[in-house]
Design an enzyme around this catalytic site. Sequence first.
Site, PDB file in Angstrom:
ATOM      1  N   GLU A  58       0.830  -1.212   0.000  1.00 17.83           N
ATOM      2  CA  GLU A  58       0.000   0.000   0.000  1.00 17.83           C
ATOM      3  C   GLU A  58       0.862   1.259   0.000  1.00 17.83           C
ATOM      4  OE1 GLU A  58      -3.105   0.012  -0.554  1.00 17.83           O
ATOM      5  OE2 GLU A  58      -3.878  -1.935   0.095  1.00 17.83           O
ATOM      6  N   GLU A  81     -12.254  -0.448 -10.443  1.00 18.97           N
ATOM      7  CA  GLU A  81     -11.836  -1.388 -11.496  1.00 18.97           C
ATOM      8  C   GLU A  81     -12.758  -1.408 -12.712  1.00 18.97           C
ATOM      9  OE1 GLU A  81     -11.988  -2.144  -8.215  1.00 18.97           O
ATOM     10  OE2 GLU A  81      -9.838  -2.206  -7.797  1.00 18.97           O
TER      11      GLU A  81
HETATM   12  C1  DMJ Z   1      -6.511   0.134  -5.031  1.00 17.51           C
HETATM   13  O1  DMJ Z   1      -5.726   0.450  -3.935  1.00 17.51           O
HETATM   14  C2  DMJ Z   1      -5.687  -0.493  -6.135  1.00 17.51           C
HETATM   15  O2  DMJ Z   1      -6.391  -0.446  -7.343  1.00 17.51           O
HETATM   16  C3  DMJ Z   1      -5.315  -1.927  -5.837  1.00 17.51           C
HETATM   17  O3  DMJ Z   1      -4.647  -2.527  -6.928  1.00 17.51           O
HETATM   18  C4  DMJ Z   1      -6.551  -2.716  -5.520  1.00 17.51           C
HETATM   19  N1  DMJ Z   1      -7.392  -2.096  -4.525  1.00 17.51           N
HETATM   20  C5  DMJ Z   1      -7.675  -0.690  -4.606  1.00 17.51           C
HETATM   21  C6  DMJ Z   1      -8.932  -0.294  -5.349  1.00 17.51           C
HETATM   22  O4  DMJ Z   1      -9.968  -1.144  -5.352  1.00 17.51           O
END
Ligand code: DMJ
Length: 449
Positions: free
Chosen positions: A79, A346
């Site tokens: 993160e 997404e």
């Molecule tokens: C984001 O932090 C990024 O896209 C990660 O790859 C997946 N989760 C979240 C969004 O859903």
Amino acid sequence: MMKFAWDNYKQYALGKNELRPLTKNGHIGNMFGGLRGATVVDALDTLYIMELEEEFQEAKKWVENSFDLNVNGEASLFEVNIRYIGGLLATYYLTGEEVFKSKALELGEKLLPAFNTPTGIPRGVINLGSGMSWSWGWASAGSSILAEFGTLHLEFLHLSELSGNPVFAEKVMNIRKVLNRIEKPQGLYPNFLSPVTGNWVQHHVSIGGLGDSFYEYLIKSWLMSDKKDTEAKKMYDDALEAIEKHLVKKSAGGLTYIAEWRGGVLEHKMGHLACFSGGMIALGAEHAGEERKQHYVDLAAEITNTCHESYARSDTKLGPEAFRFDAGTEAMATRLSERYYILRPEVVESYMYMWRLTHDPKYREWGWEVVKALEKHCRVEAGFSGIRDVYSTPPLHDNMQQSFFLAETLKYLYLLFCEDDVLSLDDWVFNTEAHPLPINHTNFKTSVQ
Ligand code: DMJ
């Protein structure tokens, strides 16, 4: 929408990680090891791209004066990399302002001790003060997660490029080496790997959570290297072939989806997270050989259509966290615990890639449906909030404005309605948090040949 999200964050939560828009206060969370301002750093490049000049200056001022890296707490390596390092690098490349570069490099250094394992596969959690690292308590037998250690490559190459220090590139090239060497069951990459032995810990394969962005970073590594990193392209092509062979299915109602795999047994479920794959396959399709190109364009379009169906079949016109294809269900959540929507990007991410690839107006129409649904169901008095059940109106709110809503969801929506030369896909790749990194058209010193 961006201005509203930012203004409320600034008013009620500036310096905290995220805004709680119902209670009008800030949320710190436990993913960032004492780092603050996740929303500031995630929002910087979006504010800049949208030409929200005053708001960008507010965010920059916070980074200059208040962003403290001398913290002492347990952070998610993944993160911190995708949100903070990605956000700082992108803003540096867009603006040329040194402060973003120096903070990215300083933070990058703090992540390096996580790689001190017998295999060099990093552990998932690192104390940014002491440098001690751990595996997540919930990860099987002290394992590291594919989507975490497999989603460092783009940022780490840029850290080496900007610092002149090859160490960052060496770390991620070593991860590549371990992954290349190890045997893959049916050509698939399981989600859990031991950083001690370098062996898979259990055979769960997913294009959604725990696996997702590893695949994304393979094709993007190749693109970012100006197509010189052919090893990454081959790994992507092989992985996609195995995914298609073993996981891509068609429902009784004709919807194409990507199932999950547990030791050979399929679970007919697709997570919201897995919906990024329409965009990824579209991006790869452009560069597949002539004979494969149309096949991948069609596959990307079918998956994106399925993800749109998961939105269209809900009362709010927003999609659930996971949807299933079993016992007569098609593209709907069956479990209460999978009905929520937390402002994830997404699906609109895939609309953006599909729009740029095909210019079929339906992708803009679908994007506009999302805008309307967000305005209707997620906008509250002091920001945007996730909702607890996409099938129930009016929805209950979860009181969280996720930082990725500003980094990704709103950026991809904006790009969907821009001309193609705004952050052209010929010149930029987006990291998995939608932070744009430049493609190196000249000579990428750090590709560690
Ligand atoms: C984001 O932090 C990024 O896209 C990660 O790859 C997946 N989760 C979240 C969004 O859903």
